[in-house]
Scaffold this motif. Structure first.
Motif, PDB file in Angstrom:
ATOM      1  N   TYR A  70       1.886 -69.106  39.814  1.00  0.00           N
ATOM      2  CA  TYR A  70       1.264 -70.200  39.068  1.00  0.00           C
ATOM      3  C   TYR A  70       1.318 -71.475  39.903  1.00  0.00           C
ATOM      4  CZ  TYR A  70       1.557 -67.117  35.009  1.00  0.00           C
ATOM      5  OH  TYR A  70       1.417 -66.060  34.142  1.00  0.00           O
ATOM      6  N   LYS A  71       0.292 -72.278  39.744  1.00  0.00           N
ATOM      7  CA  LYS A  71       0.227 -73.549  40.464  1.00  0.00           C
ATOM      8  C   LYS A  71       0.166 -74.685  39.461  1.00  0.00           C
ATOM      9  CE  LYS A  71      -3.665 -74.818  42.372  1.00  0.00           C
ATOM     10  NZ  LYS A  71      -4.828 -74.934  43.302  1.00  0.00           N
ATOM     11  N   THR A  72       1.004 -75.703  39.672  1.00  0.00           N
ATOM     12  CA  THR A  72       0.996 -76.882  38.814  1.00  0.00           C
ATOM     13  C   THR A  72       0.396 -78.052  39.572  1.00  0.00           C
ATOM     14  OG1 THR A  72       2.971 -76.170  37.625  1.00  0.00           O
ATOM     15  CG2 THR A  72       2.422 -78.494  37.508  1.00  0.00           C
ATOM     16  N   SER A  73      -0.538 -78.737  38.956  1.00  0.00           N
ATOM     17  CA  SER A  73      -1.146 -79.927  39.542  1.00  0.00           C
ATOM     18  C   SER A  73      -0.931 -81.101  38.609  1.00  0.00           C
ATOM     19  CB  SER A  73      -2.649 -79.723  39.769  1.00  0.00           C
ATOM     20  OG  SER A  73      -2.874 -78.670  40.678  1.00  0.00           O
ATOM     21  N   ILE A  74      -0.688 -82.259  39.172  1.00  0.00           N
ATOM     22  CA  ILE A  74      -0.473 -83.456  38.363  1.00  0.00           C
ATOM     23  C   ILE A  74      -1.805 -84.134  38.049  1.00  0.00           C
ATOM     24  CG2 ILE A  74       0.674 -85.691  38.253  1.00  0.00           C
ATOM     25  CD1 ILE A  74       2.547 -83.325  38.067  1.00  0.00           C
ATOM     26  N   PHE A  75      -2.579 -84.463  39.068  1.00  0.00           N
ATOM     27  CA  PHE A  75      -3.872 -85.108  38.871  1.00  0.00           C
ATOM     28  C   PHE A  75      -4.943 -84.211  39.491  1.00  0.00           C
ATOM     29  CE2 PHE A  75      -0.876 -88.672  38.906  1.00  0.00           C
ATOM     30  CZ  PHE A  75      -1.154 -89.209  37.658  1.00  0.00           C
ATOM     31  N   ALA A  76      -5.492 -83.331  38.672  1.00  0.00           N
ATOM     32  CA  ALA A  76      -6.494 -82.384  39.148  1.00  0.00           C
ATOM     33  C   ALA A  76      -7.902 -82.857  38.858  1.00  0.00           C
ATOM     34  CB  ALA A  76      -6.252 -81.019  38.519  1.00  0.00           C
ATOM     35  N   TYR A 120       1.131 -79.460  42.835  1.00  0.00           N
ATOM     36  CA  TYR A 120       2.428 -80.128  42.770  1.00  0.00           C
ATOM     37  C   TYR A 120       3.530 -79.135  43.131  1.00  0.00           C
ATOM     38  CZ  TYR A 120       6.637 -82.066  40.609  1.00  0.00           C
ATOM     39  OH  TYR A 120       7.902 -82.510  40.369  1.00  0.00           O
ATOM     40  N   SER A 121       3.409 -77.929  42.603  1.00  0.00           N
ATOM     41  CA  SER A 121       4.374 -76.878  42.917  1.00  0.00           C
ATOM     42  C   SER A 121       3.720 -75.519  42.691  1.00  0.00           C
ATOM     43  CB  SER A 121       5.634 -77.001  42.054  1.00  0.00           C
ATOM     44  OG  SER A 121       5.323 -76.784  40.689  1.00  0.00           O
ATOM     45  N   VAL A 122       4.291 -74.513  43.323  1.00  0.00           N
ATOM     46  CA  VAL A 122       3.888 -73.121  43.118  1.00  0.00           C
ATOM     47  C   VAL A 122       5.137 -72.356  42.703  1.00  0.00           C
ATOM     48  CG1 VAL A 122       2.990 -71.037  44.191  1.00  0.00           C
ATOM     49  CG2 VAL A 122       2.008 -73.252  44.790  1.00  0.00           C
ATOM     50  N   PHE A 123       5.063 -71.633  41.594  1.00  0.00           N
ATOM     51  CA  PHE A 123       6.222 -70.876  41.119  1.00  0.00           C
ATOM     52  C   PHE A 123       5.782 -69.491  40.657  1.00  0.00           C
ATOM     53  CE2 PHE A 123       4.502 -73.282  37.614  1.00  0.00           C
ATOM     54  CZ  PHE A 123       4.538 -72.412  36.531  1.00  0.00           C
TER      55      PHE A 123
END
Length: 926
Positions: A908-914, A894-897
């Motif tokens: 860090y990587k955020t995923s919504i539906f992993a 979803y995003s990389v921050f």
């Protein structure tokens, strides 16, 4: 009253007689009388004898209230029969009424004056052969058309010199009484055809005599009508639903219609047809289906907003029944804010934008709500893992007025707790939306519609903060048909979007933050069918904006926060437009439009004046100018030409080209890489210029009737000016001088879109591929206003490769298997690439803006669909959907921050539906 026999009429019609004009004057008082009673009264008062067939007046519903004083029989009859299909002939104090046809004597042939503007000779008019049904016996119905309905339309006129007459009317759903849009109407053994508009209205020019019309649609039973046309007239048609073919087409964009129109880059999405597509949590979603088409991309998984042909999220005009929706999403962007059970269709314009639309650069989503059932109570309901939905269609006055009401609510907390992200796992979210539409038909020429919509979302990331945002909309439309050639719409709309953030931690930093934007618009849209070659539309509109940019109110008596109340913004945007759909020949069709728009920023307001030739910041202010209420601060405007053309290379092969210029006077301000509920809007003013764009499109379209395949390839090139972006570390929210954080530059986008679509048979669906690029250039003579050394760089939504495969295979009429496959290039991102020291402190060094990309995105979904049995006499028709979203469990980012911890920068990587998300939904209609 006596009946005249048909043989006597034929005899009188063919002999030369002297038509004695009655000179006696008659007085007649009629009060709510039928036509038959009026004729009988006239017969008594005048002493003239009338001859006609009483069957012609049996179903007459016309009520007449007239007062004739000392009028001739000619004058009275002309007025009485004006709105009927009856003609009359006067001879020796006898009046003969005829159905449709006109009796003309030799003397009349020499006495009647033609209109001065016509070049037709009298002999050419009156030597035309009369219309008899037997002369058209060569038109034989097929075996399936043995019982074709036959209608006589209009009546002959002695002074009419036209070679073509206009037939018009409405095509409606027999079951619900609702108009059927985009329905194809063709004339048998002729190249003449037309398509119904959004309300089911059509017009077509025909030669006098007999014509056979075929009304065709995938989801309605084909209907054939034989008409005998004497003059301009009306024919309304009711069609039955074809239940056995409910799921044959997913997107109702009839191939033959698409290659014939001039418009490039347009798609019609019928909401009923997308129910088999496996979508997240079982919700039908117009926007997600649109994003599976070439040229339209979502900005991120679980995020609202769409990029259309290289445009920003705010460059899309989303209309619901002509009213503007500012945030068309629920639940972090996972669901559409538009109720699928009450929605009829969406017209998505991404290439040629009709001249009636303005205010956005990239696209128009013109969404229409269903009209309620005019005949009986009906409805639809659905139960899913996250939402429940119910809609009711209620007839108020049978065949005249109806109401449709729909509502959705969610019970979504359980899905949040299943997500991997800890913040989201401990959060709460809910939403609801309601919509009601009332339609009333006063008569054949006047109809009104009103729509009310309201939605509310609330979510909490932590126990001490609550985010709320709402959409509200009201629209009212009056449709009026002036005559067979002219019609118009008067439209009033009012929209509002607002959000509120409450932070209450029982500490000095607790606050309440709010924002609101609203607009009120009045539009007049008119259409005129000049002749077979020219279809003209024109209109005028004006919209008043009001924005409350934000207020911050401390909630704790011992607060360390200062109250903030940003000055309100107001502006008015007006436009006038005209367009002509010109049929140059059977092969070449051109649509030329011109729109002029003008925007004025209004007071009361305080505006900073900055020194010329230096950067815009707090240090370069030379004056603060105050403007009074409704005083014009700054005006912008310009011409927006729109032109598109279609040319037939072969009967099933066309090329199209278009050019559009557009202006946008309102801007979305966002500190995120994807659109969020807390984004704010900013009007153009003294220091923020409007955006402008020009787009060139070219396409080739090919149809193969068997096996019903459609191929298309479209290319486009778009240039934009005053593209809005931000300085590094810009402060967007609650900034009284937001112009000091903004940058405006040039943009360019180009791409090629491929589409292969199969519309019928056991296997149907489409394969789409888009290659596109979008770049921004932020250049200035000052380094602080320059990005990437003033060179073009990829925009946040630049995703070069985009592949979508949407397929549905029908095993039987009840069972089908559906699948989606989506692949997209990862969007651009700015990475930290090192560190540096300055003044004894260490700082992070970042790459050029958007130099890198997050990982590519791909996803596979599958679904099994089970229709209820197709018995006609049953309480409800059911539909089951079993689907798995992201069946491969792809961990799409979803995003990389980046976070600095103990002097080290970690990504860090955020995923919504992993993980795979299974869904079961149950819908039923009654």
């Amino acid at each position: 009253m006596r009946k005249i026999i048909f043989t006597l009429l034929l005899f009188l019609f063919n002999i030369s007689i002297f038509a004695q004009q009655a000179k006696e004057k008659t007085s007649l008082q009629l009060n709510n009388a039928t036509l038959k009673n009026s004729i009988e009264t006239l017969e008594t008062e005048s002493g003239y004898k009338f001859y006609f067939d009483e069957k012609w007046l049996i179903n007459d519903t016309l009520k007449i209230t007239k007062n004739y004083q000392e009028k001739s029989i000619d004058a009275i009859l002309t007025d009485l029969l004006d709105e009927t299909d009856l003609n009359y002939f006067i001879y020796d104090e006898k009046v003969i009424l005829t159905k449709n046809t006109s009796i003309i004597s030799d003397l009349e042939k020499n006495l009647i004056d033609l209109p001065s503007e016509t070049n037709v000779k009298k002999e050419e008019i009156f030597t035309r052969k009369p219309i008899y049904l037997k002369q058209y016996d060569s038109i034989k119905p097929t075996s399936s058309e043995r019982k074709i309905d036959q209608f006589s339309i209009g009546k002959e006129s002695k002074s009419n010199s036209k070679k073509l007459y206009t037939l018009s009317g409405f095509v409606k759903n027999l079951k619900t009484g609702e108009g059927i849009s985009n329905l194809f109407i063709k004339v048998k053994n002729s190249k003449r055809n037309t398509v119904t508009d959004n309300s089911g209205f059509y017009t077509i020019d025909l030669e006098p005599g007999i014509s056979v019309l075929e009304f065709e649609s995938v989801i309605f039973t084909k209907s054939t009508k034989k008409i005998v046309l004497y003059n301009d007239g009306k024919l309304n048609v009711n069609l039955k639903e074809n239940i056995n073919e409910l799921d044959e087409v997913i997107i109702n964009s009839k191939a033959s219609e698409k290659i014939k129109s001039t418009v490039t880059g347009v798609t019609v999405i019928e909401i009923e047809k997308i129910k088999t597509i496996p979508l997240i949590l079982g919700e039908r979603d117009i926007f997600r289906v649109a994003a599976a088409l070439p040229g339209i991309k979502n900005v991120g998984e679980g995020a609202s907003g769409y990029s259309v042909r290289g445009g920003k999220e705010d460059q899309n005009l989303v209309l619901l029944d002509n009213g503007l929706i500012y945030n068309p999403s629920h639940f972090f962007g996972l669901f559409s804010a538009v109720n699928p059970f009450t929605t009829k269709r969406a017209m998505v314009y991404k290439g040629s934008i009709p001249a009636e639309f303005g205010g956005r650069l990239s696209s128009v989503f013109d969404i229409t709500t269903k009209s309620g059932n005019l005949k009986k109570l009906s409805g639809e309901a659905g139960i899913g893992p996250v939402t429940s939905n119910l809609s009711l269609e209620i007839p108020i006055l049978k065949e005249k007025s109806s109401l449709i009401v729909g509502g959705r609510l969610t019970y979504s907390d359980w899905i949040l707790k299943s997500l991997k992200d800890e913040q989201l796992k401990n959060s709460q979210a809910s939403f609801y939306d309601i919509i009601a539409k009332y339609s009333h038909k006063f008569n054949a020429k006047n109809q009104v519609e009103t729509t009310f919509y309201n939605s509310k979302d609330a979510f909490s990331i932590s126990s001490d903060s609550v985010f709320k945002y709402t959409n509200r909309l009201f629209t009212a439309k009056w449709d009026h048909t002036f005559n067979e050639k002219s019609k118009g719409e008067l439209i009033f709309t009012n929209s509002e979007y607002k959000f509120n953030i409450e932070y209450d931690a029982n500490n000095p930093r607790s606050f309440d933050f709010g924002y609101k934007i609203s607009d009120t618009q009045l539009q007049l849209k008119l259409g005129y069918l000049y002749n077979e070659k020219h279809k003209i539309s024109y209109g005028i509109s004006s919209k008043l904006y009001g924005i409350n940019p934000g207020n911050l109110d401390p909630k704790n008596g011992e607060t360390i926060l200062n109250p903030i109340n940003i000055e309100k913004e107001r502006g008015i945007e007006s436009a006038v437009y005209a367009s002509d759909n010109y049929k140059f020949s059977d092969k070449l069709l051109i649509d030329v439009g011109l729109r002029y728009s003008r925007f004025s920023a209004l007071g009361a307001s305080s505006q900073r004046i900055y020194q010329a030739g230096v950067p815009i910041n707090d240090a370069t202010v030379i004056e603060v100018k105050n403007y009074g209420k409704n005083e014009v601060i700054k005006s912008y405007g310009g011409l927006e030409p729109r032109i598109s053309a279609r040319y037939f290379l072969m009967d099933d092969l066309t090329i199209k080209a278009s050019y559009d210029k557009t202006y946008q006077y309102i801007h979305l301000l966002s500190s995120n890489t994807t659109q969020s509920p807390t984004d704010t809007w900013k009007l153009s003013d003294l220091n923020v210029k409007p955006q402008a764009a020009q787009q060139f499109s070219f396409g080739i379209f090919k149809n193969i009737s068997n096996p019903d395949l459609e191929f298309s390839i479209e290319g486009y090139y778009k240039k934009s000016k005053n593209f809005l972006d931000y300085k590094v570390a810009a402060q967007i929210l609650l900034n009284e001088n937001i112009e000091t954080e903004l940058l405006q530059g040039d943009g360019k986008a180009y791409g090629v879109e491929f589409l292969i679509k199969k519309s019928a048979g056991k296997l149907n669906g489409w394969i789409g591929y888009t290659y596109s690029r979008t770049f921004i250039k932020l250049d200035s003579q000052f380094n602080e206003e320059k990005v990437n050394n003033g060179e073009y760089f990829p925009a946040n939504f630049d995703k070069p490769h985009d592949i979508s495969v949407v397929l549905n295979y029908k095993f039987t009429q009840r069972y089908s298997l559906s699948s989606n496959f989506v692949y997209q290039t990862g969007r651009p991102i700015t990475y930290p690439i090192g560190t540096y020291e300055y003044g004894g402190a260490e700082y992070t060094l970042y790459s050029d803006r958007n130099k890198f990309r997050i990982p590519d995105y791909f996803r596979l979904d599958i679904g099994i669909n089970v229709e209820g049995n197709h018995k006609l006499k049953k309480l409800a028709h059911s539909f089951w959907n079993f689907s798995i979203y992201n069946i491969l469990g792809r961990n799409n980012p979803y995003s990389v921050f980046f976070v600095t911890t103990d002097g080290q920068i970690k990504a860090y990587k955020t995923s919504i539906f992993a993980m795979p998300v299974p869904t079961i939904t149950y819908n039923f209609k009654f």
